[in-house]
Design an enzyme around this catalytic site. Structure first.
Site, mmCIF file in Angstrom:
data_model
loop_
_atom_site.group_PDB
_atom_site.id
_atom_site.type_symbol
_atom_site.label_atom_id
_atom_site.label_comp_id
_atom_site.label_asym_id
_atom_site.label_seq_id
_atom_site.Cartn_x
_atom_site.Cartn_y
_atom_site.Cartn_z
ATOM 1 N N ASN A 61 0.841 -1.203 0.000
ATOM 2 C CA ASN A 61 0.000 0.000 0.000
ATOM 3 C C ASN A 61 0.874 1.250 0.000
ATOM 4 O OD1 ASN A 61 0.595 -0.827 2.658
ATOM 5 N ND2 ASN A 61 -1.152 0.238 3.531
ATOM 6 N N GLU A 82 -3.014 -4.679 -2.932
ATOM 7 C CA GLU A 82 -3.470 -5.596 -3.979
ATOM 8 C C GLU A 82 -3.613 -4.871 -5.310
ATOM 9 O OE1 GLU A 82 -4.697 -4.962 -1.029
ATOM 10 O OE2 GLU A 82 -5.912 -6.598 -0.233
ATOM 11 N N CYS A 135 -9.954 -5.539 0.624
ATOM 12 C CA CYS A 135 -11.117 -4.646 0.669
ATOM 13 C C CYS A 135 -11.973 -4.873 -0.581
ATOM 14 C CB CYS A 135 -10.670 -3.189 0.782
ATOM 15 S SG CYS A 135 -10.117 -2.461 -0.774
HETATM 16 N N1 THU Z 1 -5.222 -1.708 2.727
HETATM 17 C C1 THU Z 1 -4.665 -2.487 1.755
HETATM 18 O O1 THU Z 1 -3.552 -2.200 1.291
HETATM 19 N N2 THU Z 1 -5.357 -3.558 1.325
HETATM 20 C C2 THU Z 1 -6.592 -3.915 1.773
HETATM 21 O O2 THU Z 1 -7.250 -4.777 1.179
HETATM 22 C C3 THU Z 1 -7.112 -3.296 2.994
HETATM 23 C C4 THU Z 1 -6.519 -1.958 3.307
HETATM 24 C C5 THU Z 1 -4.507 -0.504 3.167
HETATM 25 C C6 THU Z 1 -5.144 0.786 2.727
HETATM 26 C C7 THU Z 1 -4.580 1.761 3.737
HETATM 27 O O3 THU Z 1 -3.324 2.200 3.278
HETATM 28 C C8 THU Z 1 -4.387 0.909 4.968
HETATM 29 O O4 THU Z 1 -4.454 -0.440 4.556
HETATM 30 C C9 THU Z 1 -5.442 1.137 6.047
HETATM 31 O O5 THU Z 1 -6.716 1.035 5.529
#
Ligand code: THU
Length: 144
Positions: free
Chosen positions: A48, A61, A103
């Site tokens: 992320n 992802e 998510c």
């Molecule tokens: N996040 C992801 O990278 N993948 C997911 O499927 C869930 C959430 C990240 C987004 C944000 O940078 C952090 O987790 C908190 O929500």
């Protein structure tokens, strides 16, 4: 990773964990890594990447999927009908949460590329879900 061997689910989770250590997550302190397994055994990762302008942050992802496409995994036919790559599996690790499920937005993006399985870590061991469990009755490119 070379295309000679197919990594195990444990190895994919390890790749996702490594990717999570490359996250840019200073605002949430919630680093996530994703490892995409391609048909031939190659693994493409993403983490992320957040932003001071919060809505611009992108999940691990979706960054992994973008990395896959920009690595040349979809061959465009006049830019209109690409041969879609097949994601055999995607492993996801959140350094602050176990399991870390994808998510909703990421589920839809993975669906675009025929993702077959989602692997998360539960009590330190891989747990694999068929993608149809993760996103049932989904909308995809074949509908258009
Ligand atoms: N996040 C992801 O990278 N993948 C997911 O499927 C869930 C959430 C990240 C987004 C944000 O940078 C952090 O987790 C908190 O929500």
């Amino acid at each position: 990773m070379n295309a000679t061997t197919i990594p195990t689910d444990v190895e994919l989770l390890e790749k996702a964990r490594e990717a999570a250590h490359h996250a840019w997550a200073p605002y949430s302190s919630f680093p996530v890594g994703a490892a995409i397994l391609l048909d031939d055994g190659r693994v493409i990762t993403g983490s992320n990447v957040e932003n001071a302008s919060s809505p611009l942050g992108i999940c691990a992802e979706r960054n992994a999927a973008a990395h896959m496409i920009t690595s040349g995994e979809a061959t465009a036919d006049d830019g209109h009908l690409p041969n879609l790559p097949v994601i055999r599996a995607v492993a996801i690790v959140g350094l602050k949460a176990e399991p870390c499920y994808p998510c909703g937005a990421c589920r839809q993006v993975l669906r675009e590329f025929n993702c077959e399985r989602v692997i998360v870590s539960v009590d330190g061991a891989p747990r694999s879900f068929d993608f149809s469990e993760i996103l049932p009755y989904s909308f995809g490119p074949e509908a258009l």
